[in-house]
Design a protein around this motif. Structure first.
Motif, PDB file in Angstrom:
ATOM      1  N   ASN A 172       0.821  -1.202   0.000  1.00  0.00           N
ATOM      2  CA  ASN A 172       0.000   0.000   0.000  1.00  0.00           C
ATOM      3  C   ASN A 172       0.857   1.256   0.000  1.00  0.00           C
ATOM      4  OD1 ASN A 172      -2.688   0.881  -0.053  1.00  0.00           O
ATOM      5  ND2 ASN A 172      -2.598   1.458   2.105  1.00  0.00           N
TER       6      ASN A 172
ATOM      7  N   THR B 157      -8.562   0.746  -1.022  1.00  0.00           N
ATOM      8  CA  THR B 157      -9.158   0.547   0.290  1.00  0.00           C
ATOM      9  C   THR B 157      -9.514   1.892   0.910  1.00  0.00           C
ATOM     10  OG1 THR B 157      -7.894  -1.465   0.671  1.00  0.00           O
ATOM     11  CG2 THR B 157      -8.770  -0.372   2.608  1.00  0.00           C
TER      12      THR B 157
ATOM     13  N   GLN C 282      -0.479   3.614   8.368  1.00  0.00           N
ATOM     14  CA  GLN C 282      -0.018   2.234   8.245  1.00  0.00           C
ATOM     15  C   GLN C 282      -0.364   1.339   9.421  1.00  0.00           C
ATOM     16  OE1 GLN C 282       1.203   1.092   5.278  1.00  0.00           O
ATOM     17  NE2 GLN C 282       0.622   3.152   4.657  1.00  0.00           N
TER      18      GLN C 282
ATOM     19  N   GLY D 103      -3.279  -1.369  10.661  1.00  0.00           N
ATOM     20  CA  GLY D 103      -4.281  -2.176   9.965  1.00  0.00           C
ATOM     21  C   GLY D 103      -5.061  -3.087  10.889  1.00  0.00           C
TER      22      GLY D 103
ATOM     23  N   TYR E 140      -9.717   4.462   3.690  1.00  0.00           N
ATOM     24  CA  TYR E 140      -8.914   4.642   4.893  1.00  0.00           C
ATOM     25  C   TYR E 140      -9.794   4.936   6.099  1.00  0.00           C
ATOM     26  CZ  TYR E 140      -4.562   4.723   2.248  1.00  0.00           C
ATOM     27  OH  TYR E 140      -3.495   4.393   1.460  1.00  0.00           O
ATOM     28  N   ASN E 141      -9.330   4.479   7.239  1.00  0.00           N
ATOM     29  CA  ASN E 141      -9.968   4.775   8.518  1.00  0.00           C
ATOM     30  C   ASN E 141      -9.228   5.925   9.180  1.00  0.00           C
ATOM     31  OD1 ASN E 141     -11.914   2.275   9.206  1.00  0.00           O
ATOM     32  ND2 ASN E 141     -10.126   1.552   8.079  1.00  0.00           N
ATOM     33  N   ASP E 142      -9.951   6.730   9.961  1.00  0.00           N
ATOM     34  CA  ASP E 142      -9.302   7.814  10.690  1.00  0.00           C
ATOM     35  C   ASP E 142      -8.385   7.256  11.771  1.00  0.00           C
ATOM     36  OD1 ASP E 142     -10.598   9.767   9.198  1.00  0.00           O
ATOM     37  OD2 ASP E 142     -12.318   9.807  10.545  1.00  0.00           O
TER      38      ASP E 142
ATOM     39  N   TYR F 182     -14.992  -0.061  11.733  1.00  0.00           N
ATOM     40  CA  TYR F 182     -13.993   0.341  10.757  1.00  0.00           C
ATOM     41  C   TYR F 182     -14.472   0.032   9.338  1.00  0.00           C
ATOM     42  CZ  TYR F 182     -11.067   0.061  14.962  1.00  0.00           C
ATOM     43  OH  TYR F 182     -10.573   0.200  16.217  1.00  0.00           O
TER      44      TYR F 182
ATOM     45  N   TYR G 187      -7.314  -0.054   6.821  1.00  0.00           N
ATOM     46  CA  TYR G 187      -6.062   0.647   7.075  1.00  0.00           C
ATOM     47  C   TYR G 187      -6.309   2.064   7.555  1.00  0.00           C
ATOM     48  CZ  TYR G 187      -4.096  -2.901   3.915  1.00  0.00           C
ATOM     49  OH  TYR G 187      -3.746  -4.069   3.321  1.00  0.00           O
ATOM     50  N   THR G 188      -5.305   2.622   8.220  1.00  0.00           N
ATOM     51  CA  THR G 188      -5.226   4.063   8.406  1.00  0.00           C
ATOM     52  C   THR G 188      -4.136   4.570   7.467  1.00  0.00           C
ATOM     53  OG1 THR G 188      -3.492   4.053  10.092  1.00  0.00           O
ATOM     54  CG2 THR G 188      -5.769   3.770  10.863  1.00  0.00           C
ATOM     55  N   LYS G 189      -4.088   5.867   7.257  1.00  0.00           N
ATOM     56  CA  LYS G 189      -3.029   6.427   6.415  1.00  0.00           C
ATOM     57  C   LYS G 189      -1.671   6.339   7.097  1.00  0.00           C
ATOM     58  CE  LYS G 189      -5.950   9.519   3.724  1.00  0.00           C
ATOM     59  NZ  LYS G 189      -6.232  10.906   3.298  1.00  0.00           N
TER      60      LYS G 189
END
Length: 203
Positions: free
Chosen positions: A23, A40, A165, A167, A42-44, A142, A161-163
């Motif tokens: 990613n 994907t 990294q 998961g 992204y989640n906060d 999520y 994932y979050t930005k």
């Protein structure tokens, strides 16, 4: 749990780490599977504290904190990179309002970067039913995306994932015990890739 299962889980963990590492890539020549990963949502924020233990903690901190929450380290099934715990009260413990049988914690360069909650079943249908239960619980919190794999032992895998990294993964797969029995596992896994260091194959 047996040595073959521990090995297969480490292999699966390596695959998941590769998945999240892909990613990071910005190559223009990407495969269809990498496109799925890149697309994907992204989640906060995905949690990074478990039973009072934060990602990045040392092995000594993890053992102390988990033992303080009633877990016992199974040294026979542990290694330098993987610690296997079981609950002292009964044969199961609760996490996320779901009952689990086993808990694994993985380390890279002595830093806690991966945690795995595991249930096992004797048949595929039961494992997939539990996968759906875990998936619905996690996807309520999520954003998850299905991850396709050519691995025929991997039935289902959903990732978030979050930005930064971190998961979360919900997995259903089969494996073979040392006695030759086929066992089906359902797993909930969390990873912080910032603490994962790939092993170099250079001399």
């Amino acid at each position: 749990m047996n040595k073959y299962f521990v090995f297969s889980l480490i292999v699966l963990t390596t695959m998941v780490c590769s998945c999240i590492n892909s990613n990071k890539s910005s190559s223009s020549n990407i495969t269809e599977q990498q496109k799925v990963t890149k697309d994907t949502l992204y989640n906060d924020n995905i949690q990074g504290v478990f039973f009072g233990t934060q990602f990045g903690a040392s092995k000594e901190e993890v053992i102390k904190n988990l033992e303080g929450h009633g877990f016992v380290l199974n040294r026979n099934e542990s290694s330098d990179v993987l610690l296997h715990f079981f609950p002292t009260q009964g044969s199961r413990f609760s996490f996320g309002n779901i009952s689990w049988k086993m808990l694994d914690v993985l380390f890279s360069n002595n830093k806690f970067y991966y945690i795995r909650f595991i249930n096992t079943n004797n048949d595929k249908a039961s494992a997939l039913n539990q996968y759906n239960e875990v998936f619905h619980a996690v996807s309520a919190k999520y954003k998850l995306t299905d991850y396709a794999s050519r691995d025929t032992t991997l039935y289902k895998m959903s990732v978030g994932y979050t930005k930064m990294q971190r998961g979360v993964f919900v997995i259903c797969r089969r494996y073979e015990s040392t006695a030759g029995n086929i066992i089906y596992g359902t797993m909930l896994e969390y990873l912080d890739n910032n603490y994962y260091e790939e092993v170099s194959d250079e001399l």
